[in-house]
Design a protein around this motif. Structure first.
Motif: not given
Length: 293
Positions: A84-99
Motif C-alpha cells: 500500500l504505497p504512499g498515503h493510500w492507507g490514510l486515504y482508505i481510512a478516511i474514505g471508509w469513515t465517510l462511507l
C-alpha cells in the motif's frame, strides 16, 4: 502514485476482525425481543455497519498510525511492506469513515449516533494526540466497548424503534464489554517487541507476560460470573447453566494459556474466545425469554 492491489486493501481491512461486532449487533437484536419480520434490511444494514464498515475503518486507521510499529512486529503488513504505497492507507481510512457515516444515516438517529461514537473511538485509539493504545488499560477499553457493547446496544436500540433500551440489555452489553478487555489483551502478546521499542504500553509490556495473562483471564471470567447471577435472578436457570458450562470450559483453557502465554495466546483466541461469544448469544436469548418475547 501507483494503485494498491485489491488483496492488499482487503488485508488492510482485516475481514477476520469483523466477526465480533457483527455478532454483538446480532445479540443486541435478539436481546431486544423485537421480531425481525419486515426489518431484515435494517438488520442487514446494521450488521454491515458494525463489521465491514466501522470495524474495518478501525483496522485501516490502526494500520496507518501503527506503520512504524508494524515495521518491527509485522513487516509483511500492507503498509510497511510497500504493497500500500504512499498515503493510500490514510486515504482508505478516511474514505471508509465517510462511507460508514453514509450507511449509518439509513439506520436513523440511533444508528448514526452509534456509528459516530464508534468511529471517534476508532480514531482516538490509534491517532495522535490521544492515541489511547499507548496505555493498555484505556486503549483496550475503547476497543472492547466499540467491538462488543456499542454494537450490542445499537442492535437493541435500532430494533426497539425509539421505545427505549431495556436496562437489563444494557447491563449485559456493558458486562460483555468489560470481559472483552481481556480478549483485546490477547492480541498484544504477539507485538511485545515493537510495542516496547515504540513506547506502546500494552498490558504485556506494562505488567509482564505472565501477569498480563492472569489479568486478561480474570477480566474475561469475572463479568461472565456476574452474567450467570443475573440470569438466575431473571428466572432463567437453563440459560444460566449454559453460560456456566461455557465459562467452566474457558477456565480450564485459561489455566493452560497462563502457563505459556506467548505460545498460547493465539491458541486461546481461536478456541477460548468463541466460547465467550457463544455465551453472549445464550445470554441474549435468556433476556428474550425473560421478556416473554
Amino acid at each position: 502514485m501507483s494503485r494498491p492491489d485489491l488483496s492488499a486493501v482487503a488485508e488492510l481491512l482485516k475481514p477476520i476482525t469483523w466477526f465480533p461486532p457483527m455478532w454483538a449487533f446480532g445479540c443486541g437484536v435478539v436481546a431486544s425481543g423485537a421480531s425481525p419480520e419486515g426489518r431484515w434490511p435494517l438488520v442487514a444494514a446494521g450488521v454491515l455497519l458494525a463489521g465491514p464498515l466501522v470495524c474495518a475503518t478501525s483496522q485501516a486507521v490502526n494500520d496507518w498510525f501503527d506503520r512504524e510499529v508494524d515495521a518491527i512486529n509485522e513487516p509483511q503488513r500492507p503498509i510497511p511492506s510497500g504493497r500500500l504505497p504512499g498515503h493510500w492507507g490514510l486515504y482508505i481510512a478516511i474514505g471508509w469513515t465517510l462511507l460508514s457515516l453514509g450507511v449509518a444515516l439509513t439506520l436513523g438517529p440511533v444508528g448514526l449516533a452509534a456509528a459516530v461514537v464508534g468511529l471517534l473511538l476508532a480514531w482516538a485509539y490509534s491517532a495522535p494526540p490521544l492515541r489511547l493504545k499507548r496505555n493498555g488499560w484505556w486503549g483496550n477499553s475503547a476497543c472492547a466497548l466499540c467491538y462488543e457493547g456499542l454494537a450490542w446496544i445499537t442492535g437493541t436500540a435500532v430494533m426497539a424503534a425509539g421505545f427505549g433500551l431495556d436496562a437489563r440489555s444494557l447491563a449485559l452489553a456493558l458486562l460483555y464489554s468489560a470481559g472483552a478487555h481481556g480478549i483485546m489483551t490477547l492480541n498484544d502478546f504477539k507485538s511485545i517487541t515493537g510495542d516496547r521499542q515504540m513506547g506502546i504500553g500494552s498490558l504485556p509490556v506494562r505488567l509482564g507476560v505472565r501477569r498480563a495473562a492472569q489479568v486478561a483471564s480474570g477480566v474475561m471470567a469475572a463479568p461472565q460470573g456476574v452474567v450467570i447471577g443475573l440470569l438466575l435472578s431473571w428466572q432463567q436457570p437453563l440459560h444460566a447453566a449454559g453460560v456456566a458450562a461455557l465459562l467452566l470450559a474457558q477456565l480450564v483453557m485459561m489455566r493452560r494459556f497462563i502457563a505459556r502465554p506467548l505460545e498460547r495466546a493465539l491458541w486461546y483466541s481461536g478456541f477460548g474466545v468463541p466460547l465467550y461469544v457463544l455465551g453472549m448469544l445464550v445470554s441474549a436469548f435468556a433476556l428474550r425469554a425473560a421478556t416473554g418475547a
